[in-house]
Design an enzyme around this catalytic site. Sequence first.
Site: not given
Ligand code: ACO
Length: 333
Positions: A114, A260, A290
């Site tokens: 990224c 980003h 993304n």
């Molecule tokens: N649809 C529905 N439910 C989902 C999904 C989905 N696509 N993905 C995860 N869940 C569920 C999980 O299983 C979890 O369920 P549970 O509570 O029964 O265990 C619940 O949703 C909550 O999951 P969390 O991981 O706690 O959700 P969070 O609020 O942390 O959000 C997210 C997840 C959006 C991925 C967040 O952590 C995030 O944005 N992180 C940054 C990651 C990022 O940007 N990565 C990109 C690549 S790297 C970069 O570009 C920097």
Amino acid sequence: MERRTVVSGLGFYVPPRVVTNFDLEKMMNTSDEWIRERTGILERHWAESGVGASDLGYEAAVKAIENAGLDKNDIDFIIAATLSPDHYFPGIGLMVQAKLGLKEIGALDIRDQCSGFLYALSVADQYIRTGTYKKILLVAAELQSANLDFSDEGRDMSVLFGDGGAAMILEANDSGDGRGVLGCYLFSDGRFVSELWMDKPSSRDNPTFRVEFFQQGKFYPRMNGRTVFKNACEKMPQAVLYGLQQLGLSISNIDYLIPHQANDRISQMVGRALRLPEEKVIRNIQRYGNTTAASIPIALAEAVQNGLIKKGHLLALTAFGSGFTWGSAFIRW
Ligand code: ACO
């Protein structure tokens, strides 16, 4: 008089197929509401099978060359940033070179995920300012949709990514008008490799490709979303503040911040951490998802096309991604 590196041409390309959150609902256990609330993403573009990252980079490059009003034969170096090359090796820079029918110029691929665009820009800036190369084609392109895990284990990542390419022509500005790249500030911390990665294929495994790795889903990208989120929200503002300090500038000098586009909540938090008004933070993740290395230059190209960014504006760019790697760059447009 200090030489600066200016962007003389800009273009981006996304494949025509639009995939909405509602389309994803039919492919995996997710919902439009979950994706919208957690990430801000409404839709993304996914390429058809048979299209590679180099094809998206090529389409963007054609536009950038046209936008620069350049004879393509004047390009004397290519830098390409991608984490999703057409092949395990070689890279995509030379594939873009061949598709454009360019002469035997050098082509360098950058593997900084990224943050890849910022690393590529930094390298290009050095080459231009030293006079090593005169007209560099920088390409950032990603094809993520071909390798996503639609199971519950992978849905956190597979809803995030979009395909796309962006390109720019970089050349020297000796006019002394102050326009161009003011500085690039790059960071990494390799202790976090496995927090956001594609574990396999790995050269540590002999043999590298094994059926059980496929069965275990090890060829899919994986992340610890919360750790990534927390670090992204900290490191991007830090990198912007560091760069401003190096340049003797302050937040009030910034006309637009282009973070980003990882997750809209991250972009909003970065803007807030820097106390920037919302309208100064460019966000287009809603429509593209993304696109990793391509996300900053796509957002930049779109904002320039829309007339938002004008000559003389101070742009702050910042990225964070797998590695972890992160950084900032400043351009007087
Ligand atoms: N649809 C529905 N439910 C989902 C999904 C989905 N696509 N993905 C995860 N869940 C569920 C999980 O299983 C979890 O369920 P549970 O509570 O029964 O265990 C619940 O949703 C909550 O999951 P969390 O991981 O706690 O959700 P969070 O609020 O942390 O959000 C997210 C997840 C959006 C991925 C967040 O952590 C995030 O944005 N992180 C940054 C990651 C990022 O940007 N990565 C990109 C690549 S790297 C970069 O570009 C920097």
